[in-house]
Design a protein around this motif. Structure first.
Motif, PDB file in Angstrom:
ATOM      1  N   VAL A 200     -49.217  92.419  43.882  1.00 58.61           N
ATOM      2  CA  VAL A 200     -50.026  91.198  43.934  1.00 58.61           C
ATOM      3  C   VAL A 200     -51.494  91.546  44.207  1.00 58.61           C
ATOM      4  O   VAL A 200     -52.405  91.008  43.559  1.00 58.61           O
ATOM      5  CB  VAL A 200     -49.476  90.230  45.003  1.00 58.61           C
ATOM      6  CG1 VAL A 200     -50.482  89.118  45.292  1.00 58.61           C
ATOM      7  CG2 VAL A 200     -48.156  89.634  44.549  1.00 58.61           C
ATOM      8  N   ILE A 201     -51.748  92.435  45.171  1.00 57.38           N
ATOM      9  CA  ILE A 201     -53.121  92.822  45.494  1.00 57.38           C
ATOM     10  C   ILE A 201     -53.806  93.431  44.270  1.00 57.38           C
ATOM     11  O   ILE A 201     -54.945  93.077  43.931  1.00 57.38           O
ATOM     12  CB  ILE A 201     -53.147  93.804  46.677  1.00 57.38           C
ATOM     13  CG1 ILE A 201     -52.710  93.096  47.963  1.00 57.38           C
ATOM     14  CG2 ILE A 201     -54.538  94.420  46.852  1.00 57.38           C
ATOM     15  CD1 ILE A 201     -52.559  94.018  49.158  1.00 57.38           C
ATOM     16  N   ALA A 202     -53.125  94.343  43.586  1.00 57.70           N
ATOM     17  CA  ALA A 202     -53.715  94.979  42.403  1.00 57.70           C
ATOM     18  C   ALA A 202     -54.013  93.946  41.321  1.00 57.70           C
ATOM     19  O   ALA A 202     -55.085  93.988  40.693  1.00 57.70           O
ATOM     20  CB  ALA A 202     -52.772  96.056  41.872  1.00 57.70           C
ATOM     21  N   ASN A 203     -53.101  93.011  41.101  1.00 57.34           N
ATOM     22  CA  ASN A 203     -53.320  91.983  40.080  1.00 57.34           C
ATOM     23  C   ASN A 203     -54.517  91.101  40.426  1.00 57.34           C
ATOM     24  O   ASN A 203     -55.307  90.731  39.542  1.00 57.34           O
ATOM     25  CB  ASN A 203     -52.064  91.126  39.915  1.00 57.34           C
ATOM     26  CG  ASN A 203     -50.936  91.862  39.225  1.00 57.34           C
ATOM     27  OD1 ASN A 203     -51.165  92.882  38.575  1.00 57.34           O
ATOM     28  ND2 ASN A 203     -49.721  91.374  39.386  1.00 57.34           N
ATOM     29  N   LEU A 204     -54.646  90.739  41.699  1.00 58.69           N
ATOM     30  CA  LEU A 204     -55.773  89.906  42.107  1.00 58.69           C
ATOM     31  C   LEU A 204     -57.098  90.624  41.883  1.00 58.69           C
ATOM     32  O   LEU A 204     -58.064  90.042  41.361  1.00 58.69           O
ATOM     33  CB  LEU A 204     -55.631  89.523  43.580  1.00 58.69           C
ATOM     34  CG  LEU A 204     -54.544  88.501  43.927  1.00 58.69           C
ATOM     35  CD1 LEU A 204     -54.371  88.420  45.442  1.00 58.69           C
ATOM     36  CD2 LEU A 204     -54.879  87.119  43.366  1.00 58.69           C
ATOM     37  N   SER A 235     -52.826 101.759  44.314  1.00 59.35           N
ATOM     38  CA  SER A 235     -53.533 102.755  43.499  1.00 59.35           C
ATOM     39  C   SER A 235     -52.850 102.948  42.155  1.00 59.35           C
ATOM     40  O   SER A 235     -53.513 103.004  41.102  1.00 59.35           O
ATOM     41  CB  SER A 235     -53.598 104.085  44.250  1.00 59.35           C
ATOM     42  OG  SER A 235     -54.271 105.060  43.493  1.00 59.35           O
ATOM     43  N   GLU A 236     -51.529 103.046  42.170  1.00 55.42           N
ATOM     44  CA  GLU A 236     -50.787 103.228  40.917  1.00 55.42           C
ATOM     45  C   GLU A 236     -50.975 102.028  39.989  1.00 55.42           C
ATOM     46  O   GLU A 236     -51.190 102.184  38.775  1.00 55.42           O
ATOM     47  CB  GLU A 236     -49.309 103.433  41.211  1.00 55.42           C
ATOM     48  CG  GLU A 236     -48.458 103.632  39.965  1.00 55.42           C
ATOM     49  CD  GLU A 236     -46.993 103.792  40.274  1.00 55.42           C
ATOM     50  OE1 GLU A 236     -46.213 104.028  39.324  1.00 55.42           O
ATOM     51  OE2 GLU A 236     -46.612 103.667  41.447  1.00 55.42           O
ATOM     52  N   GLN A 237     -50.907 100.823  40.561  1.00 51.28           N
ATOM     53  CA  GLN A 237     -51.056  99.620  39.742  1.00 51.28           C
ATOM     54  C   GLN A 237     -52.460  99.524  39.144  1.00 51.28           C
ATOM     55  O   GLN A 237     -52.622  99.121  37.984  1.00 51.28           O
ATOM     56  CB  GLN A 237     -50.766  98.376  40.590  1.00 51.28           C
ATOM     57  CG  GLN A 237     -49.320  98.245  41.040  1.00 51.28           C
ATOM     58  CD  GLN A 237     -48.400  97.804  39.910  1.00 51.28           C
ATOM     59  OE1 GLN A 237     -48.782  97.011  39.073  1.00 51.28           O
ATOM     60  NE2 GLN A 237     -47.203  98.332  39.902  1.00 51.28           N
ATOM     61  N   LEU A 238     -53.477  99.865  39.918  1.00 50.21           N
ATOM     62  CA  LEU A 238     -54.841  99.808  39.404  1.00 50.21           C
ATOM     63  C   LEU A 238     -55.121 100.887  38.364  1.00 50.21           C
ATOM     64  O   LEU A 238     -56.016 100.736  37.522  1.00 50.21           O
ATOM     65  CB  LEU A 238     -55.845  99.956  40.555  1.00 50.21           C
ATOM     66  CG  LEU A 238     -55.939  98.789  41.544  1.00 50.21           C
ATOM     67  CD1 LEU A 238     -56.903  99.134  42.680  1.00 50.21           C
ATOM     68  CD2 LEU A 238     -56.388  97.503  40.851  1.00 50.21           C
ATOM     69  N   SER A 239     -54.351 101.972  38.417  1.00 48.57           N
ATOM     70  CA  SER A 239     -54.600 103.125  37.541  1.00 48.57           C
ATOM     71  C   SER A 239     -53.811 103.076  36.244  1.00 48.57           C
ATOM     72  O   SER A 239     -53.928 103.985  35.416  1.00 48.57           O
ATOM     73  CB  SER A 239     -54.270 104.424  38.285  1.00 48.57           C
ATOM     74  OG  SER A 239     -55.027 104.537  39.468  1.00 48.57           O
ATOM     75  N   THR A 240     -53.003 102.049  36.038  1.00 47.25           N
ATOM     76  CA  THR A 240     -52.170 101.949  34.838  1.00 47.25           C
ATOM     77  C   THR A 240     -52.433 100.631  34.125  1.00 47.25           C
ATOM     78  O   THR A 240     -53.096  99.738  34.664  1.00 47.25           O
ATOM     79  CB  THR A 240     -50.683 102.054  35.189  1.00 47.25           C
ATOM     80  OG1 THR A 240     -50.339 101.019  36.125  1.00 47.25           O
ATOM     81  CG2 THR A 240     -50.357 103.399  35.808  1.00 47.25           C
ATOM     82  N   GLY A 241     -51.893 100.513  32.932  1.00 45.75           N
ATOM     83  CA  GLY A 241     -52.035  99.271  32.186  1.00 45.75           C
ATOM     84  C   GLY A 241     -53.329  99.222  31.391  1.00 45.75           C
ATOM     85  O   GLY A 241     -54.178 100.119  31.467  1.00 45.75           O
ATOM     86  N   PRO A 242     -53.508  98.166  30.615  1.00 43.70           N
ATOM     87  CA  PRO A 242     -54.685  98.061  29.743  1.00 43.70           C
ATOM     88  C   PRO A 242     -56.000  97.855  30.494  1.00 43.70           C
ATOM     89  O   PRO A 242     -57.062  98.204  29.991  1.00 43.70           O
ATOM     90  CB  PRO A 242     -54.361  96.831  28.874  1.00 43.70           C
ATOM     91  CG  PRO A 242     -53.399  96.023  29.692  1.00 43.70           C
ATOM     92  CD  PRO A 242     -52.589  97.022  30.455  1.00 43.70           C
ATOM     93  N   THR A 243     -55.941  97.273  31.711  1.00 44.51           N
ATOM     94  CA  THR A 243     -57.153  97.034  32.494  1.00 44.51           C
ATOM     95  C   THR A 243     -57.119  97.919  33.727  1.00 44.51           C
ATOM     96  O   THR A 243     -56.593  97.547  34.771  1.00 44.51           O
ATOM     97  CB  THR A 243     -57.258  95.555  32.906  1.00 44.51           C
ATOM     98  OG1 THR A 243     -57.131  94.727  31.753  1.00 44.51           O
ATOM     99  CG2 THR A 243     -58.598  95.275  33.568  1.00 44.51           C
ATOM    100  N   ARG A 244     -57.669  99.103  33.597  1.00 39.40           N
ATOM    101  CA  ARG A 244     -57.636 100.065  34.691  1.00 39.40           C
ATOM    102  C   ARG A 244     -58.889  99.956  35.543  1.00 39.40           C
ATOM    103  O   ARG A 244     -59.977  99.678  35.046  1.00 39.40           O
ATOM    104  CB  ARG A 244     -57.475 101.481  34.145  1.00 39.40           C
ATOM    105  CG  ARG A 244     -56.212 101.651  33.308  1.00 39.40           C
ATOM    106  CD  ARG A 244     -56.017 103.073  32.878  1.00 39.40           C
ATOM    107  NE  ARG A 244     -54.830 103.196  32.014  1.00 39.40           N
ATOM    108  CZ  ARG A 244     -54.349 104.346  31.555  1.00 39.40           C
ATOM    109  NH1 ARG A 244     -54.965 105.477  31.869  1.00 39.40           N
ATOM    110  NH2 ARG A 244     -53.274 104.363  30.797  1.00 39.40           N
ATOM    111  N   VAL A 245     -58.715 100.193  36.836  1.00 41.37           N
ATOM    112  CA  VAL A 245     -59.826 100.099  37.778  1.00 41.37           C
ATOM    113  C   VAL A 245     -59.893 101.396  38.576  1.00 41.37           C
ATOM    114  O   VAL A 245     -58.889 101.832  39.158  1.00 41.37           O
ATOM    115  CB  VAL A 245     -59.652  98.903  38.734  1.00 41.37           C
ATOM    116  CG1 VAL A 245     -60.831  98.828  39.701  1.00 41.37           C
ATOM    117  CG2 VAL A 245     -59.515  97.600  37.954  1.00 41.37           C
ATOM    118  N   ALA A 246     -61.043 102.008  38.586  1.00 45.78           N
ATOM    119  CA  ALA A 246     -61.216 103.230  39.370  1.00 45.78           C
ATOM    120  C   ALA A 246     -60.973 102.931  40.841  1.00 45.78           C
ATOM    121  O   ALA A 246     -61.412 101.908  41.363  1.00 45.78           O
ATOM    122  CB  ALA A 246     -62.620 103.781  39.159  1.00 45.78           C
ATOM    123  N   ASN A 247     -60.271 103.820  41.515  1.00 44.61           N
ATOM    124  CA  ASN A 247     -59.978 103.597  42.926  1.00 44.61           C
ATOM    125  C   ASN A 247     -59.860 104.921  43.663  1.00 44.61           C
ATOM    126  O   ASN A 247     -59.539 105.946  43.073  1.00 44.61           O
ATOM    127  CB  ASN A 247     -58.693 102.777  43.083  1.00 44.61           C
ATOM    128  CG  ASN A 247     -57.460 103.495  42.566  1.00 44.61           C
ATOM    129  OD1 ASN A 247     -56.800 104.233  43.286  1.00 44.61           O
ATOM    130  ND2 ASN A 247     -57.148 103.288  41.281  1.00 44.61           N
TER     131      ASN A 247
END
Length: 467
Positions: A200-204, A235-247
């Motif tokens: 949920v945090i990564a999606n938000l 970290s894993e959620q932010l680093s995968t998928g079509p919309t990646r976010v550096a963390n």
């Protein structure tokens, strides 16, 4: 609450052992025959584990159902450590449930809750658990926190004692073997796994306009199973998928000096937003120290996002920390929305003059105590004894009923639910923390709430977020 705790833990017992056993140990019939820091165990006065109370809460009858409660009411086992307000309120919630259960039972059906303050230490919790299991012969242990619960479970599971946690959220609990060679698991929790909260945090952060599409996210986490698990998921959620976010995940030690850690975030990473995964005392220190770092100041555009354990009035009691946290967001397991929560909230507020929704996991603690009581009632009705295995059998019957509707786990419904379980029926229960739909791993999946820090406290923005 402070008066309740100090009166219980620091109360002195009458002294005056009349006999001396071999080796210089005093013999006794009850703990009243022992010194104030001793407890009568198998007719010998032995040292009472630090942080533990000799006399139980609830029933003091000799044939009462024995359970143990391991609560981190202080941030350290060292003398003079500050209180952990969230877990004090979790303890209060469990005591409220215990009081309500014992009002509706009698004799050997009443519960005696032996209490220990772990001082937020897993090593202390493990030693206390050994005393509760081996000397007090408890059938179940109620615990808090991931590190402490994992340590306690290592003691309890081999002894056939059930462990129920109200706030352990580490994904590690899901995979822990807990059947002890039997057919039912002995490790349960009313708190959902952080696999849910982390997603949920990564999606938000990735998609919600309130967080401004950050290009760099810092993840500052306490170095224990709770912090490690939640940080890894985010970290894993932010680093995968079509919309990646550096963390960048950065760890800190509980109760340690955070200056070097904040220097690293400030000067070498400069995040747009930092997720803070830690406990209230550390969060207060971190927010205060961060206010002196150019890239971590709110006035320079930096934002914070908080995990569940930061939702604690202690943080807001510090004016500087509160000013740094104000208007920022956090997540926690959602409170229930039905009559069970409404009843709990009203009774808790009346008794303790505090809003239980201002703290994470109060409703989870309340539900956990009620579930242990239902399990004990079932165990007594089927075997005339209370064991961890039988309590687990009862919990396996919760959320497996065939009815499409749930029964609210309120004080007035306890007797009926206990009777249904005793008659061999399965039931669906909605507790103060929400639906108690346990899966095969002894976990109740629950939605996540989004809260925001206001001038006066924590405001719930949404309570139905899912990954």
């Amino acid at each position: 609450m402070r008066a309740l705790f100090l009166t219980g833990v620091m109360s002195v017992l009458a002294t005056g052992c009349s006999l001396t056993a071999a080796g210089g140990l005093d013999e006794c019939e009850t703990s009243a025959d022992c010194q104030s820091d001793q407890v009568c165990t198998q007719q010998v006065c032995l040292p009472l584990p630090a942080g533990c109370k000799a006399e139980p809460y609830g029933s003091t009858d000799a044939d009462a159902i024995r359970m143990g409660g391991l609560f981190p009411l202080h941030t350290s086992p060292e003398p003079g450590a500050s209180e952990d307000e969230s877990d004090i309120q979790g303890f209060n919630a469990a005591l409220l449930a215990l009081e309500e259960v014992n009002q509706r039972t009698q004799g050997k059906n009443r519960i005696a809750l032996y209490f220990c303050d772990t001082g937020s230490s897993k090593d202390v919790a493990e030693k206390q658990a050994r005393w509760l299991v081996n000397d007090k012969k408890v059938a179940a242990l109620l615990t808090a926190g991931s590190s402490q619960t994992l340590a306690v479970a290592d003691v309890a599971i081999p002894a056939g004692v059930l462990t129920m946690s109200y706030s352990a959220s580490s994904p590690e609990l899901t995979a822990k073997p807990d059947t002890n060679g039997g057919t039912v698991g002995l490790l349960w929790r009313t708190s959902p796994s952080d696999a849910i909260q982390g997603s949920v945090i990564a999606n938000l952060l990735r998609s919600d306009s309130r967080f401004g599409a950050p290009s760099k996210v810092g993840i500052l986490y306490v170095d224990d199973p709770y912090g490690q698990g939640l940080a890894n998921i985010i970290s894993e959620q932010l680093s995968t998928g079509p919309t990646r976010v550096a963390n960048r995940p950065v760890l800190y030690q509980r109760g340690g000096d955070v200056k070097a850690v904040l220097d690293s975030l400030d000067m070498t990473y400069d995040p747009d937003v930092t997720v803070l995964i830690g406990f209230a005392d550390d969060a207060t220190a971190i927010l205060r120290e961060a206010s002196t770092r150019f890239n971590l100041k709110r006035e320079n555009g930096h934002r914070w996002f908080f995990s569940d354990s930061v939702k604690d009035a202690t943080v807001l009691a510090d004016s500087l920390a509160a000013s740094q946290a104000r208007s920022f967001y956090g997540t926690a397991p959602a409170q229930g929305t039905g009559q069970a929560f409404n009843t709990f909230s009203a009774r808790f507020s009346d008794k303790y003059k505090k809003d239980p929704a201002a703290y994470a996991y109060t409703s989870n603690a309340y539900d956990a105590m009620y579930l242990l009581a239902l399990g004990a009632s079932y165990s007594l009705s089927t075997t005339n004894a209370v064991t961890g295995v039988k309590i687990a059998e009862a919990l396996n019957r919760v959320s497996s009923g065939t009815s499409s509707t749930s029964t609210q786990l309120t004080n007035s419904n306890f007797t009926g639910l206990a009777a249904q379980l005793a008659s061999g029926q399965s039931v669906n229960i909605e507790g103060a923390s929400g639906p108690l739909n346990f899966d095969v791993n002894g976990e109740a999946r629950a939605p996540v709430e989004l809260w925001q820090v206001s001038d006066t406290g924590f405001v719930t923005i949404a309570n139905n977020l899912e990954p």
